[in-house]
Design a protein around this motif. Structure first.
Motif, PDB file in Angstrom:
ATOM      1  N   GLN A 115       0.829  -1.209   0.000  1.00  0.00           N
ATOM      2  CA  GLN A 115       0.000   0.000   0.000  1.00  0.00           C
ATOM      3  C   GLN A 115       0.860   1.253   0.000  1.00  0.00           C
ATOM      4  O   GLN A 115       0.599   2.200  -0.746  1.00  0.00           O
ATOM      5  CB  GLN A 115      -0.926   0.016   1.219  1.00  0.00           C
ATOM      6  CG  GLN A 115      -2.064  -0.972   1.122  1.00  0.00           C
ATOM      7  CD  GLN A 115      -2.905  -0.998   2.395  1.00  0.00           C
ATOM      8  OE1 GLN A 115      -2.449  -0.605   3.476  1.00  0.00           O
ATOM      9  NE2 GLN A 115      -4.129  -1.470   2.270  1.00  0.00           N
ATOM     10  N   LYS A 119       0.877   3.949  -3.014  1.00  0.00           N
ATOM     11  CA  LYS A 119       0.372   5.295  -2.742  1.00  0.00           C
ATOM     12  C   LYS A 119       1.457   6.367  -2.866  1.00  0.00           C
ATOM     13  O   LYS A 119       1.281   7.366  -3.558  1.00  0.00           O
ATOM     14  CB  LYS A 119      -0.240   5.328  -1.342  1.00  0.00           C
ATOM     15  CG  LYS A 119      -0.910   6.638  -1.007  1.00  0.00           C
ATOM     16  CD  LYS A 119      -1.550   6.579   0.371  1.00  0.00           C
ATOM     17  CE  LYS A 119      -2.215   7.901   0.706  1.00  0.00           C
ATOM     18  NZ  LYS A 119      -2.805   7.898   2.025  1.00  0.00           N
ATOM     19  N   GLU A 120       2.594   6.154  -2.183  1.00  0.00           N
ATOM     20  CA  GLU A 120       3.628   7.185  -2.122  1.00  0.00           C
ATOM     21  C   GLU A 120       4.581   7.189  -3.308  1.00  0.00           C
ATOM     22  O   GLU A 120       5.073   8.233  -3.707  1.00  0.00           O
ATOM     23  CB  GLU A 120       4.442   7.026  -0.835  1.00  0.00           C
ATOM     24  CG  GLU A 120       3.643   7.275   0.421  1.00  0.00           C
ATOM     25  CD  GLU A 120       4.453   7.033   1.683  1.00  0.00           C
ATOM     26  OE1 GLU A 120       5.698   6.997   1.615  1.00  0.00           O
ATOM     27  OE2 GLU A 120       3.820   6.876   2.741  1.00  0.00           O
TER      28      GLU A 120
END
Length: 146
Positions: A115, A119-120
């Motif tokens: 995740q 996301k980043e």
């Protein structure tokens, strides 16, 4: 590519290995790949991953070859990507790969790492057992199936 820890190759199969674990990247068109030894060469202190394999001008994959401590492998990869001297050598698109002896029964930390990377960093994060042959595009893909 001006550093002694990086070797440029154009083999049909680009391989990194350590302690009976290995990752092989298929390179059917024999394009240039850079193979960088991170642990003990580019980075000598602190938490770090083992290797980075990059298809020149396209994608870099950070690789950790591990026994069974997959949680620590996740930490090593995420710490390595933050290092300036590693980032200087990375391509714009990146991925993460852990090759381990045995997948953990509970993989909450793997799910969190996936995740976080998606996301980043807009990057794929994959954990596989023992060894494998991979397409670098699939490893860097968030939804890539290996």
């Amino acid at each position: 590519m001006s550093n002694s820890c990086t070797k440029r190759v154009s083999h049909s199969k680009v391989k990194v290995e350590e302690n009976k674990r290995k990752a092989v990247f298929r390179n059917p068109n024999n394009v240039d790949y850079d193979v960088t030894t991170i642990d003990g060469c580019l980075v000598k202190e602190g938490i770090r991953s083992d290797f980075m394999v990059s298809e020149v001008g396209k994608i870099s994959v950070l690789i950790e070859l591990k026994g069974k401590d997959v949680a620590h492998a996740c930490d090593q990869l995420l710490a390595t990507v933050k290092r300036d001297n590693v980032r200087d050598l990375m391509e714009k698109r990146i991925g993460f790969l852990v090759i381990c002896r045995k997948l953990p029964r509970f993989d909450t930390f793997v799910a969190k790492a996936k995740q976080k990377c998606a996301k980043e960093l807009k990057a794929g994060f994959h954990v596989v057992c023992d060894k494998g042959e991979f397409d670098i595009e699939q490893v860097a893909s968030i939804n890539g199936k290996l």
